[in-house]
Motif scaffolding. Structure first.
Motif, PDB file in Angstrom:
ATOM      1  N   LEU A  94       0.766  -1.182  -0.060  1.00 57.88           N
ATOM      2  CA  LEU A  94      -0.012   0.009  -0.062  1.00 57.88           C
ATOM      3  C   LEU A  94       0.908   1.401  -0.006  1.00 57.88           C
ATOM      4  N   GLU A  95       1.797   1.194   0.772  1.00 57.13           N
ATOM      5  CA  GLU A  95       2.990   2.358   0.569  1.00 57.13           C
ATOM      6  C   GLU A  95       3.464   2.757  -0.580  1.00 57.13           C
ATOM      7  N   ARG A  96       3.510   1.818  -1.447  1.00 61.81           N
ATOM      8  CA  ARG A  96       4.072   2.035  -2.774  1.00 61.81           C
ATOM      9  C   ARG A  96       2.845   2.903  -3.722  1.00 61.81           C
ATOM     10  N   LYS A 100       2.470   7.104  -5.005  1.00 66.05           N
ATOM     11  CA  LYS A 100       2.153   7.915  -6.352  1.00 66.05           C
ATOM     12  C   LYS A 100       0.881   8.647  -6.496  1.00 66.05           C
ATOM     13  N   ARG A 101       0.267   8.904  -5.092  1.00 64.07           N
ATOM     14  CA  ARG A 101      -0.823   9.412  -5.166  1.00 64.07           C
ATOM     15  C   ARG A 101      -0.614  10.841  -4.314  1.00 64.07           C
ATOM     16  N   ASP A 106      -1.214  14.753   0.081  1.00 61.80           N
ATOM     17  CA  ASP A 106      -1.827  16.112   0.586  1.00 61.80           C
ATOM     18  C   ASP A 106      -2.719  15.879   1.536  1.00 61.80           C
ATOM     19  N   SER A 107      -3.689  15.341   1.312  1.00 66.25           N
ATOM     20  CA  SER A 107      -4.570  14.873   2.343  1.00 66.25           C
ATOM     21  C   SER A 107      -4.229  14.563   3.868  1.00 66.25           C
ATOM     22  N   VAL A 178       6.551   4.544   5.135  1.00 70.16           N
ATOM     23  CA  VAL A 178       7.086   5.736   4.435  1.00 70.16           C
ATOM     24  C   VAL A 178       8.541   6.299   4.575  1.00 70.16           C
ATOM     25  N   LEU A 179       8.790   6.369   6.234  1.00 68.50           N
ATOM     26  CA  LEU A 179       9.895   6.729   6.734  1.00 68.50           C
ATOM     27  C   LEU A 179      11.022   5.786   6.222  1.00 68.50           C
TER      28      LEU A 179
END
Length: 208
Positions: A94-96, A100-101, A106-107, A178-179
């Motif tokens: 899901l992180e990948r 890309k979104r 931003d949200s 993400v980190l």
């Protein structure tokens, strides 16, 4: 964020495992380390930290995660937790997709900034804060496929407060994913570099 060392990747991956273990404890109604819980949720709010350690308030903030990392990756008599492994695999996938979104990223950032303002009135573990973090998860990560299907006690999973806590912790796990990627972590590297990562975790756990 600076540096892409094995030590930093170990800390970030420990953050993933710690948050997911807390998901398990919450889902099954098991006791959990309150300090670890607060450190995992607080990691969501350190968006522009100067170091990986700072994200978790120091190495102690993910000490439980470092132990989990050793148990999951180091070869030995203890078998890895299969349920935890499934959560990790789905989360990294899901992180990948999330990376890309830009709209979802931003949200996420906007939502976290709103929660930061909320902390002027409430503690990180307050139900209102957890509810807001859960909403952020539902409106962003939960829109991606496949969704992380959490197992646990059905009555507990049906409790809105428990569901909010689980979603808030899944959001914390994603923050660490993400980190980890920012620190140079890859799924291929995880497969072939598991022993080095486990060794780094052991050294960190021993204060080295």
């Amino acid at each position: 964020m600076t540096g892409k060392t094995e030590r930093e990747r170990a800390l970030a991956f420990a953050g993933i495992l710690q948050a997911l273990q807390l998901v398990q404890s919450t889902a099954y109604g098991k006791p959990y380390d309150v300090g670890a819980f607060q450190a995992s949720l607080s990691s969501l709010l350190t968006i522009d930290a100067a170091s990986v350690e700072e994200v978790y308030g120091g190495v102690d903030g993910v000490r439980n995660g470092l132990r989990a990392l050793q148990a999951q990756l180091a070869a030995g008599r203890q078998k890895p937790d299969a349920e935890l492994s499934r959560y990790v695999v789905t989360l990294l996938h899901l992180e990948r997709k999330l990376s890309k979104r830009s709209d979802l990223l931003d949200s996420l950032r906007d939502g976290i900034e709103r929660v930061q303002g909320q902390l002027e009135h409430f503690d990180i573990a307050h139900p209102n804060v957890q509810a807001n973090l859960a909403d952020i998860y539902s409106n962003t990560i939960s829109t991606l496929q496949p969704r992380i299907m959490v197992k646990g006690e059905p009555d507990r999973l049906a409790d809105p407060a428990v569901a909010n806590q689980i979603r808030a912790l899944l959001l914390a796990a994603m923050r660490s994913a993400v980190l980890w990627r920012q620190c140079g972590g890859t799924r291929l590297g995880l497969v072939f570099g598991r022993h080095k990562l486990a060794q780094a975790a052991a050294a960190l756990a021993q204060g080295k």
